[in-house]
Each structure stands twice: as C-alpha cells, then as structure tokens.
Design an enzyme around this catalytic site. Structure first.
Site, PDB file in Angstrom:
ATOM      1  N   GLU A  13      41.112  51.355  51.841  1.00 51.81           N
ATOM      2  CA  GLU A  13      42.079  50.255  51.648  1.00 51.81           C
ATOM      3  C   GLU A  13      41.336  48.927  51.809  1.00 51.81           C
ATOM      4  OE1 GLU A  13      45.352  49.360  50.814  1.00 51.81           O
ATOM      5  OE2 GLU A  13      44.330  47.465  51.203  1.00 51.81           O
ATOM      6  N   LYS A  14      41.293  48.156  50.722  1.00 50.66           N
ATOM      7  CA  LYS A  14      40.448  46.956  50.669  1.00 50.66           C
ATOM      8  C   LYS A  14      40.846  45.828  51.611  1.00 50.66           C
ATOM      9  CE  LYS A  14      42.843  45.081  46.584  1.00 50.66           C
ATOM     10  NZ  LYS A  14      43.650  46.224  46.147  1.00 50.66           N
ATOM     11  N   HIS A  15      42.076  45.866  52.151  1.00 54.55           N
ATOM     12  CA  HIS A  15      42.516  44.760  53.016  1.00 54.55           C
ATOM     13  C   HIS A  15      42.089  44.896  54.470  1.00 54.55           C
ATOM     14  CE1 HIS A  15      45.338  44.149  49.661  1.00 54.55           C
ATOM     15  NE2 HIS A  15      45.242  42.889  50.014  1.00 54.55           N
ATOM     16  N   HIS A  43      37.824  43.016  47.858  1.00 63.02           N
ATOM     17  CA  HIS A  43      39.142  42.405  47.670  1.00 63.02           C
ATOM     18  C   HIS A  43      38.997  41.269  46.662  1.00 63.02           C
ATOM     19  CE1 HIS A  43      42.599  39.841  48.516  1.00 63.02           C
ATOM     20  NE2 HIS A  43      43.186  40.962  48.913  1.00 63.02           N
ATOM     21  N   HIS A  49      44.859  35.046  44.474  1.00 64.11           N
ATOM     22  CA  HIS A  49      44.848  36.215  45.357  1.00 64.11           C
ATOM     23  C   HIS A  49      43.547  36.236  46.159  1.00 64.11           C
ATOM     24  CE1 HIS A  49      45.055  40.940  45.593  1.00 64.11           C
ATOM     25  NE2 HIS A  49      45.297  40.358  46.766  1.00 64.11           N
ATOM     26  N   CYS A 113      45.948  38.265  53.819  1.00 60.06           N
ATOM     27  CA  CYS A 113      45.867  38.138  52.352  1.00 60.06           C
ATOM     28  C   CYS A 113      47.069  37.301  51.913  1.00 60.06           C
ATOM     29  CB  CYS A 113      45.915  39.520  51.692  1.00 60.06           C
ATOM     30  SG  CYS A 113      46.200  39.438  49.908  1.00 60.06           S
ATOM     31  N   HIS A 116      49.400  39.942  50.160  1.00 54.39           N
ATOM     32  CA  HIS A 116      49.653  41.262  50.752  1.00 54.39           C
ATOM     33  C   HIS A 116      49.765  41.229  52.278  1.00 54.39           C
ATOM     34  CE1 HIS A 116      47.758  42.458  46.804  1.00 54.39           C
ATOM     35  NE2 HIS A 116      48.950  42.996  46.759  1.00 54.39           N
TER      36      HIS A 116
HETATM   37 FE   LIG Z   1      45.420  41.261  48.671  1.00 53.49          FE
END
Ligand SMILES: [Fe+2]
Length: 128
Positions: A13-15, A43, A49, A113, A116
């Site tokens: 999960e990139k976050h 990310h 974003h 983010c 997100h």
């Molecule tokens: Fe994001």
C-alpha cells in the site's frame, strides 16, 4: 477517531509511511530516523495528488503521552503561474529526524495524502 487513520503493509500500500531506524541504539546517543512514503510503490506527486506532510512521534515505554519529534511539510507539487504540474519542481515525501532518548519506546508516524487522508505506521526502538 480510529477510522481517521488507515494502515497496511507498506510493501503493498503506497500510502503507508516507511520507518527506517537502527535495530538497537545506545542510551542518550543521537540516532537517525528516516521516514518516507512510497518506497516500494511510488505515490503520485502532482499538484492534484500528493503527500502533504509527515509527523513523527515517540512514546517512551511506560509513559502515557507521546512526544512530537518532528514534522515535515512537502510544499512544492508542480504548480506555477502557468498552472498545475507546469513548474517541474516537486518536494519528495521523505524526512530525517535525529533523536536522543534514554528509554526504549515506539516510533509512531502519521502521513497525510491530500485526497486519501491520514496513514500511520509504527516501529519499536530498542535502547540499551
Ligand atoms: Fe494518495
């Protein structure tokens, strides 16, 4: 309150903030903690974003309240007077804190983010 923060495996999960710190540290000696987002899966870093900031907290063993160790704001995301993604200048979401502590404890990180939300991860710090 719990639902405000999300967490997962940072390799999938990139976050999720990635915390790099020494396996063991000596009491009252400076140690470096590096935190980044997107180490395994990058990310996006665009005007629309991006990762806005990272905060690092330390909760010493046996204590009730965490200490804020450092906060980094990532402010350049490609915007210029020509519009979104036109400047070619982008802050990468990575920071370094140098910490001294007399106690072992938990390093807790929160990253943000802009679309997100809030993500957390933690790592144990062993001091001897
Ligand atoms: Fe994001």
């Amino acid at each position: 309150m719990k639902d405000l923060f999300q967490s997962a495996d940072w390799k999938k999960e990139k976050h999720v903030p990635v915390i790099e710190l020494p396996e063991k540290a000596k009491k009252d000696e400076s140690l470096r903690i590096t935190v980044s987002v997107g180490k395994e899966i990058p990310h996006p870093n665009t005007t629309e974003h991006h990762i806005g900031w990272i905060e690092v907290y330390f909760l010493p063993e046996g204590e009730k309240f965490p200490y804020l160790i450092g906060r980094s704001e990532f402010s350049a995301h490609g915007a210029s007077v020509q519009g979104a993604n036109s400047s070619s200048v982008y802050t990468e979401p990575e920071m370094v804190c140098t910490l001294k502590t007399g106690k072992s404890g938990t390093v807790n990180v929160v990253s943000y983010c802009n679309i997100h939300g809030l993500w957390t991860s933690s790592a144990e710090l062993k001091v001897e």
